[in-house]
Design a protein around this motif. Structure first.
Motif, PDB file in Angstrom:
ATOM      1  N   VAL A 159      50.144 -17.263  45.709  1.00  0.00           N
ATOM      2  CA  VAL A 159      50.075 -15.816  45.515  1.00  0.00           C
ATOM      3  C   VAL A 159      49.202 -15.226  46.613  1.00  0.00           C
ATOM      4  CG1 VAL A 159      49.413 -13.963  43.943  1.00  0.00           C
ATOM      5  CG2 VAL A 159      50.330 -16.099  43.015  1.00  0.00           C
ATOM      6  N   HIS A 160      49.769 -14.329  47.377  1.00  0.00           N
ATOM      7  CA  HIS A 160      49.025 -13.697  48.479  1.00  0.00           C
ATOM      8  C   HIS A 160      48.382 -14.760  49.373  1.00  0.00           C
ATOM      9  CE1 HIS A 160      49.739  -9.791  46.746  1.00  0.00           C
ATOM     10  NE2 HIS A 160      49.243 -10.195  45.600  1.00  0.00           N
ATOM     11  N   GLY A 161      49.103 -15.867  49.576  1.00  0.00           N
ATOM     12  CA  GLY A 161      48.631 -16.918  50.467  1.00  0.00           C
ATOM     13  C   GLY A 161      47.616 -17.865  49.871  1.00  0.00           C
ATOM     14  N   GLN A 162      47.347 -17.770  48.571  1.00  0.00           N
ATOM     15  CA  GLN A 162      46.353 -18.632  47.941  1.00  0.00           C
ATOM     16  C   GLN A 162      46.966 -19.385  46.765  1.00  0.00           C
ATOM     17  OE1 GLN A 162      43.252 -15.769  46.996  1.00  0.00           O
ATOM     18  NE2 GLN A 162      42.184 -16.297  48.864  1.00  0.00           N
TER      19      GLN A 162
ATOM     20  N   PHE B 291      42.112 -13.642  39.464  1.00  0.00           N
ATOM     21  CA  PHE B 291      43.188 -12.771  39.906  1.00  0.00           C
ATOM     22  C   PHE B 291      43.701 -11.992  38.704  1.00  0.00           C
ATOM     23  CE2 PHE B 291      42.944 -16.364  42.665  1.00  0.00           C
ATOM     24  CZ  PHE B 291      43.248 -15.914  43.935  1.00  0.00           C
ATOM     25  N   PRO B 292      43.939 -10.698  38.841  1.00  0.00           N
ATOM     26  CA  PRO B 292      44.519  -9.953  37.720  1.00  0.00           C
ATOM     27  C   PRO B 292      45.952 -10.439  37.481  1.00  0.00           C
ATOM     28  CG  PRO B 292      44.462  -8.579  39.682  1.00  0.00           C
ATOM     29  CD  PRO B 292      43.746  -9.853  40.032  1.00  0.00           C
ATOM     30  N   ALA B 293      46.308 -10.545  36.210  1.00  0.00           N
ATOM     31  CA  ALA B 293      47.661 -10.974  35.858  1.00  0.00           C
ATOM     32  C   ALA B 293      48.170 -10.104  34.725  1.00  0.00           C
ATOM     33  CB  ALA B 293      47.659 -12.442  35.453  1.00  0.00           C
ATOM     34  N   LYS B 294      49.465  -9.876  34.722  1.00  0.00           N
ATOM     35  CA  LYS B 294      50.075  -9.079  33.663  1.00  0.00           C
ATOM     36  C   LYS B 294      51.522  -9.509  33.504  1.00  0.00           C
ATOM     37  CE  LYS B 294      51.064  -5.211  36.824  1.00  0.00           C
ATOM     38  NZ  LYS B 294      50.796  -3.782  37.066  1.00  0.00           N
ATOM     39  N   VAL B 295      52.105  -9.098  32.378  1.00  0.00           N
ATOM     40  CA  VAL B 295      53.512  -9.379  32.114  1.00  0.00           C
ATOM     41  C   VAL B 295      54.229  -8.044  31.984  1.00  0.00           C
ATOM     42  CG1 VAL B 295      55.159 -10.461  30.552  1.00  0.00           C
ATOM     43  CG2 VAL B 295      52.904 -11.503  30.904  1.00  0.00           C
ATOM     44  N   VAL B 296      55.281  -7.864  32.773  1.00  0.00           N
ATOM     45  CA  VAL B 296      56.086  -6.638  32.738  1.00  0.00           C
ATOM     46  C   VAL B 296      57.547  -7.050  32.561  1.00  0.00           C
ATOM     47  CG1 VAL B 296      56.815  -4.594  34.014  1.00  0.00           C
ATOM     48  CG2 VAL B 296      54.449  -5.400  34.212  1.00  0.00           C
ATOM     49  N   ASP B 297      58.124  -6.601  31.472  1.00  0.00           N
ATOM     50  CA  ASP B 297      59.523  -6.916  31.173  1.00  0.00           C
ATOM     51  C   ASP B 297      59.796  -8.420  31.248  1.00  0.00           C
ATOM     52  OD1 ASP B 297      60.114  -4.210  30.787  1.00  0.00           O
ATOM     53  OD2 ASP B 297      60.592  -3.933  32.911  1.00  0.00           O
ATOM     54  N   GLY B 298      58.846  -9.214  30.761  1.00  0.00           N
ATOM     55  CA  GLY B 298      59.017 -10.660  30.719  1.00  0.00           C
ATOM     56  C   GLY B 298      58.690 -11.390  31.997  1.00  0.00           C
TER      57      GLY B 298
ATOM     58  N   LEU C 128      53.288 -11.252  36.647  1.00  0.00           N
ATOM     59  CA  LEU C 128      52.875 -10.692  37.934  1.00  0.00           C
ATOM     60  C   LEU C 128      51.408 -11.023  38.159  1.00  0.00           C
ATOM     61  CD1 LEU C 128      54.437  -7.181  37.353  1.00  0.00           C
ATOM     62  CD2 LEU C 128      55.401  -8.988  38.764  1.00  0.00           C
ATOM     63  N   VAL C 129      51.058 -11.413  39.380  1.00  0.00           N
ATOM     64  CA  VAL C 129      49.673 -11.726  39.720  1.00  0.00           C
ATOM     65  C   VAL C 129      49.275 -10.875  40.908  1.00  0.00           C
ATOM     66  CG1 VAL C 129      48.052 -13.522  40.437  1.00  0.00           C
ATOM     67  CG2 VAL C 129      49.879 -14.073  38.816  1.00  0.00           C
ATOM     68  N   GLY C 130      48.103 -10.254  40.799  1.00  0.00           N
ATOM     69  CA  GLY C 130      47.606  -9.378  41.849  1.00  0.00           C
ATOM     70  C   GLY C 130      46.675 -10.093  42.804  1.00  0.00           C
ATOM     71  N   PRO C 131      46.156  -9.363  43.772  1.00  0.00           N
ATOM     72  CA  PRO C 131      45.239  -9.951  44.749  1.00  0.00           C
ATOM     73  C   PRO C 131      43.909 -10.325  44.102  1.00  0.00           C
ATOM     74  CG  PRO C 131      45.433  -7.601  45.111  1.00  0.00           C
ATOM     75  CD  PRO C 131      46.410  -7.946  44.044  1.00  0.00           C
ATOM     76  N   ARG C 132      43.238 -11.223  44.738  1.00  0.00           N
ATOM     77  CA  ARG C 132      41.949 -11.747  44.280  1.00  0.00           C
ATOM     78  C   ARG C 132      41.006 -10.618  43.876  1.00  0.00           C
ATOM     79  NH1 ARG C 132      38.470 -16.045  47.733  1.00  0.00           N
ATOM     80  NH2 ARG C 132      36.542 -15.897  46.552  1.00  0.00           N
ATOM     81  N   THR C 133      40.338 -10.807  42.732  1.00  0.00           N
ATOM     82  CA  THR C 133      39.357  -9.853  42.245  1.00  0.00           C
ATOM     83  C   THR C 133      38.059 -10.034  43.018  1.00  0.00           C
ATOM     84  OG1 THR C 133      40.339  -9.891  40.038  1.00  0.00           O
ATOM     85  CG2 THR C 133      38.080  -9.070  40.208  1.00  0.00           C
ATOM     86  N   GLU C 134      37.564  -8.958  43.575  1.00  0.00           N
ATOM     87  CA  GLU C 134      36.292  -9.022  44.300  1.00  0.00           C
ATOM     88  C   GLU C 134      35.146  -8.815  43.329  1.00  0.00           C
ATOM     89  OE1 GLU C 134      36.034  -9.910  47.446  1.00  0.00           O
ATOM     90  OE2 GLU C 134      38.217 -10.013  47.555  1.00  0.00           O
ATOM     91  N   ARG C 135      34.136  -9.663  43.447  1.00  0.00           N
ATOM     92  CA  ARG C 135      32.962  -9.550  42.578  1.00  0.00           C
ATOM     93  C   ARG C 135      31.876  -8.767  43.278  1.00  0.00           C
ATOM     94  NH1 ARG C 135      35.231 -14.016  41.056  1.00  0.00           N
ATOM     95  NH2 ARG C 135      35.200 -14.777  38.959  1.00  0.00           N
TER      96      ARG C 135
ATOM     97  N   GLN D 139      52.434  -9.572  42.687  1.00  0.00           N
ATOM     98  CA  GLN D 139      53.535 -10.415  43.135  1.00  0.00           C
ATOM     99  C   GLN D 139      54.186 -11.075  41.924  1.00  0.00           C
ATOM    100  OE1 GLN D 139      52.470 -13.016  46.389  1.00  0.00           O
ATOM    101  NE2 GLN D 139      53.780 -14.624  45.584  1.00  0.00           N
ATOM    102  N   PRO D 140      55.517 -11.001  41.779  1.00  0.00           N
ATOM    103  CA  PRO D 140      56.180 -11.714  40.679  1.00  0.00           C
ATOM    104  C   PRO D 140      56.075 -13.220  40.909  1.00  0.00           C
ATOM    105  CG  PRO D 140      57.794 -10.624  42.079  1.00  0.00           C
ATOM    106  CD  PRO D 140      56.447 -10.250  42.602  1.00  0.00           C
ATOM    107  N   VAL D 141      55.779 -13.945  39.835  1.00  0.00           N
ATOM    108  CA  VAL D 141      55.564 -15.384  39.947  1.00  0.00           C
ATOM    109  C   VAL D 141      56.621 -16.181  39.178  1.00  0.00           C
ATOM    110  CG1 VAL D 141      53.949 -17.252  39.443  1.00  0.00           C
ATOM    111  CG2 VAL D 141      53.093 -15.094  40.324  1.00  0.00           C
TER     112      VAL D 141
END
Length: 116
Positions: A24-27, A95-102, A105-112, A6-8
């Motif tokens: 993000v994703h309701g959290q 949560f996984p996070a990355k930067v794309v074209d500035g 973006l944050v992804g769904p919760r990482t499951e352990r 999800q773009p933040v």
């Protein structure tokens, strides 16, 4: 997997070493910009004080681990994994996070996975 991110905000909107909160994703997720424009995200809820305060904590480094320390109880959480550095039995979600074209973006919760 790409559509789960999800773009933040824009990377330039984040201050180095300061947290912000986004839904993000309701959290509620605490997002931090680290040196070299690395972006990390953990849950914003402090399990010790039971408050939504982790994004307001102090960011630091201990033994090459970037952490956030809560203002009230001074517990520290690894910004990459969510593990409490003071009590290894306690974690907050990561949560996984990355930067794309500035854009951050944050992804769904990482499951352990349970330890063997």
């Amino acid at each position: 997997m790409g559509r789960d991110f999800q773009p933040v905000c824009q990377l330039g909107d984040l201050e180095l070493g300061r947290g912000v909160v986004a839904l993000v994703h309701g959290q509620a997720v605490a997002i931090f910009r680290l040196p070299d424009d690395v972006v990390v995200a953990i849950g914003n809820h402090d399990p010790f004080s039971r408050g939504a305060v982790l994004a307001r904590g102090m960011v630091g480094v201990r033994d090459d681990v970037h952490f956030v320390a809560t203002a009230t109880h001074r517990h520290t959480f690894d910004l990459h994994t969510g593990r409490c550095l003071d009590d290894p039995t306690v974690t907050v979600p990561s949560f996984p996070a990355k930067v794309v074209d500035g854009t951050v973006l944050v992804g769904p919760r990482t499951e352990r996975r349970a330890s063997a």
